[in-house]
Every structure is written in structure tokens, then in C-alpha cells.
Design an enzyme around this catalytic site. Sequence first.
Site, PDB file in Angstrom:
ATOM      1  N   GLN A   1       0.856  -1.196   0.000  1.00 51.58           N
ATOM      2  CA  GLN A   1       0.000   0.000   0.000  1.00 51.58           C
ATOM      3  C   GLN A   1       0.896   1.252   0.000  1.00 51.58           C
ATOM      4  OE1 GLN A   1      -3.629  -0.661   2.850  1.00 51.58           O
ATOM      5  NE2 GLN A   1      -1.878  -1.817   3.683  1.00 51.58           N
TER       6      GLN A   1
ATOM      7  N   HIS B   1      -1.315   1.346  -4.521  1.00 57.14           N
ATOM      8  CA  HIS B   1      -1.719   2.746  -4.313  1.00 57.14           C
ATOM      9  C   HIS B   1      -0.836   3.714  -5.092  1.00 57.14           C
ATOM     10  CE1 HIS B   1      -3.849   1.730  -0.241  1.00 57.14           C
ATOM     11  NE2 HIS B   1      -4.535   1.334  -1.297  1.00 57.14           N
TER      12      HIS B   1
ATOM     13  N   SER C   1      -2.677  -1.034   9.450  1.00 54.66           N
ATOM     14  CA  SER C   1      -3.749  -0.991  10.466  1.00 54.66           C
ATOM     15  C   SER C   1      -4.988  -1.736   9.990  1.00 54.66           C
ATOM     16  CB  SER C   1      -4.108   0.476  10.757  1.00 54.66           C
ATOM     17  OG  SER C   1      -4.597   1.096   9.559  1.00 54.66           O
TER      18      SER C   1
ATOM     19  N   ASN D   1       2.871  -6.909  13.133  1.00 58.30           N
ATOM     20  CA  ASN D   1       2.559  -5.495  13.320  1.00 58.30           C
ATOM     21  C   ASN D   1       3.053  -5.031  14.688  1.00 58.30           C
ATOM     22  OD1 ASN D   1       1.209  -3.441  11.662  1.00 58.30           O
ATOM     23  ND2 ASN D   1      -0.171  -3.220  13.405  1.00 58.30           N
TER      24      ASN D   1
HETATM   25  N1  APR Z   1       6.785  -1.874  12.938  1.00 54.46           N
HETATM   26  C1  APR Z   1       5.639  -2.533  12.610  1.00 54.46           C
HETATM   27  N2  APR Z   1       4.421  -1.923  12.542  1.00 54.46           N
HETATM   28  C2  APR Z   1       4.377  -0.600  12.803  1.00 54.46           C
HETATM   29  C3  APR Z   1       5.526   0.152  13.142  1.00 54.46           C
HETATM   30  C4  APR Z   1       6.767  -0.539  13.204  1.00 54.46           C
HETATM   31  N3  APR Z   1       7.904   0.088  13.528  1.00 54.46           N
HETATM   32  N4  APR Z   1       5.132   1.439  13.357  1.00 54.46           N
HETATM   33  C5  APR Z   1       3.811   1.486  13.146  1.00 54.46           C
HETATM   34  N5  APR Z   1       3.342   0.262  12.834  1.00 54.46           N
HETATM   35  C6  APR Z   1       1.974  -0.135  12.525  1.00 54.46           C
HETATM   36  C7  APR Z   1       0.919   0.621  13.314  1.00 54.46           C
HETATM   37  O1  APR Z   1       0.630  -0.060  14.538  1.00 54.46           O
HETATM   38  C8  APR Z   1      -0.285   0.577  12.361  1.00 54.46           C
HETATM   39  O2  APR Z   1      -1.087  -0.582  12.605  1.00 54.46           O
HETATM   40  O3  APR Z   1       1.743   0.184  11.175  1.00 54.46           O
HETATM   41  C9  APR Z   1       0.349   0.442  10.974  1.00 54.46           C
HETATM   42  C10 APR Z   1       0.214   1.712  10.142  1.00 54.46           C
HETATM   43  O4  APR Z   1      -1.147   1.922   9.897  1.00 54.46           O
HETATM   44  P1  APR Z   1      -1.579   3.185   8.999  1.00 54.46           P
HETATM   45  O5  APR Z   1      -0.880   4.395   9.486  1.00 54.46           O
HETATM   46  O6  APR Z   1      -3.083   3.168   8.946  1.00 54.46           O
HETATM   47  O7  APR Z   1      -0.986   2.868   7.551  1.00 54.46           O
HETATM   48  P2  APR Z   1      -1.546   1.858   6.486  1.00 54.46           P
HETATM   49  O8  APR Z   1      -2.226   0.701   7.136  1.00 54.46           O
HETATM   50  O9  APR Z   1      -0.424   1.560   5.550  1.00 54.46           O
HETATM   51  O10 APR Z   1      -2.652   2.745   5.708  1.00 54.46           O
HETATM   52  C11 APR Z   1      -3.275   2.153   4.591  1.00 54.46           C
HETATM   53  O11 APR Z   1      -4.411   4.215   4.132  1.00 54.46           O
HETATM   54  O12 APR Z   1      -4.358   6.497   4.023  1.00 54.46           O
HETATM   55  C12 APR Z   1      -4.311   5.358   3.265  1.00 54.46           C
HETATM   56  O13 APR Z   1      -3.308   5.139   1.163  1.00 54.46           O
HETATM   57  C13 APR Z   1      -3.009   5.247   2.525  1.00 54.46           C
HETATM   58  O14 APR Z   1      -1.764   3.256   1.981  1.00 54.46           O
HETATM   59  C14 APR Z   1      -2.401   3.962   3.044  1.00 54.46           C
HETATM   60  C15 APR Z   1      -3.605   3.205   3.578  1.00 54.46           C
END
Ligand code: APR
Length: 231
Positions: free
Chosen positions: A88, A106, A174, A198
Site C-alpha cells: 500500500q 496505491h 492498520s 505489526n
Molecule cells: N513496525 C511494525 N508496525 C508498525 C511500526 C513498526 N515500527 N510502526 C507502526 N506500525 C503499525 C501501526 O501499529 C499501524 O497498525 O503500522 C500500521 C500503520 O497503519 P496506517 O498508518 O493506517 O498505515 P496503512 O495501514 O499503511 O494505511 C493504509 O491508508 O491512508 C491510506 O493510502 C493510505 O496506503 C495507506 C492506507
Amino acid sequence: MSKIVILTGAGISAESGLGTFRDENGLWAQHRIEDVATPEGFARNPDLVHAFYNARRQQSSAAQPNAAHMALAQLQAQHPGEVVIITQNVDGLHEKGGASKVWHMHGVLDSALCAACSHRWHAAEDMHRRTLCPSCQRPAARPDIVWFGEMPYDMEQIYAHLAGADLFASIGTSSQVYPAAAFVHEAQAAGAHTVELNLEPSSLVSSFAETRFGPATVIVPQWVNEVIGQP
Ligand code: APR
């Protein structure tokens, strides 16, 4: 030969210094999605949207892959079966870390798209509303990013990979944005073993057969070493 399908999110790049979206002071705490990640926002204020992605493009090009990106590249290189990485993320850290083939559902920060003629080209530097499309010469350049309300890329190929998965891993996401969040259910329907890696339980943690929590640079290399060590 077991086929492994991996989905990654912003969490895998967090330890490379790139912000996530929904963590505390994440990108969506600093910017409104409707202003910088929708076609309507771009139509309303293209300068704001170009500035948002120009900043992320510069940050992303300066970032280095971390041990989790490298471990997935090692898995692609050493696992006898196919290893498919679907991300993503719009940064290029999987490729910088040595991954051979990555599906960017994406889009990617270093690609530009012409809103007028759909031509794509490598967007090395900043873009702005006057950036001309090298093909049709119109000032219609936009980031080659899939915004909310738009169809993610390569979905047909992605669903075909999920249908053939023996092992599905969701890393650093997430699980709040669809269609990516539903991939675990597609993989389960295909009979795959599913694992969530995660920092903390995602909103779909109960959908996974196995879960491992911790920083990606710690738990992903551990998991890859175990998978490589298995027949
Ligand atoms: N190691 C592992 N996981 C981590 C770390 C880390 N160091 N730091 C953060 N996380 C986890 C968080 O706990 C969270 O569950 O990564 C996840 C990030 O979640 P989001 O910020 O929601 O990002 P993502 O899931 O990639 O979002 C999906 O949403 O806004 C849109 O297009 C955008 O691609 C993105 C999509």
C-alpha cells in the site's frame, strides 16, 4: 513449492523515518485526507496537493530501506516458491532493499500521471500545476497516487495471486483501508495460513491464524528466517 503473498503498509517503513498515517501525529493528524488525498481536493487546490506529495517524494528518496525490507527481499531470493509483495506504500523502499517485483496498489511517489492523456513518466523533481505532460504538452500533471475514491492498481493480478497463496502475511498495516484490508479473507478462502506482523494488533487481528507483535525490523527478519528454514 509454497507460494507466499505479502501485504505491507506504512508500518514497514516507519523505522526508515517515513511517517505512518494513523499513528499518533501521523500524516492524517497533520493533513485532512479530503484536502490532499482525493480528486476533489486536487481539483480544489492543486498547489496544496503538489506541495504535500513533493515533500513526501523528497523524504522518501532520502530514506533508506530497513532490516524488514531487506528480509523480504532475502525471502524472495531464497524461497523456492514464488514470493509476491503487494504494498500500500508509495515509497520505493522495497525496491531499494532489493525486492525483485513489487505491486504498488496505491501508486508510487516517483511516477507522474497526466490527468489529460494518462501518460506516465518518472517524476524525479517537484511537480506543480504548471508541470507539462511530456506527451501531450498540457499542464495536467498529477501525482501517480491512488486517492480515496479511486480504483487501486493491478487488482485483477493481485486477486489472482491471493487465490494461489499458501501463506499470507500482513505487515505494518492498520487494516483499516479497503480493498487491502480484505486480502486476509481472500487468502483464507484460498486455504492459506495467515499471519499478522505489526507493532500492535490491527483492527482485523482476529482474522489471522497467527499474530506477532513488535517493530518490523525485529519481527520480520525473525519470521523470514523461520520461513526460509522450513521445507
Ligand atoms: N513496525 C511494525 N508496525 C508498525 C511500526 C513498526 N515500527 N510502526 C507502526 N506500525 C503499525 C501501526 O501499529 C499501524 O497498525 O503500522 C500500521 C500503520 O497503519 P496506517 O498508518 O493506517 O498505515 P496503512 O495501514 O499503511 O494505511 C493504509 O491508508 O491512508 C491510506 O493510502 C493510505 O496506503 C495507506 C492506507
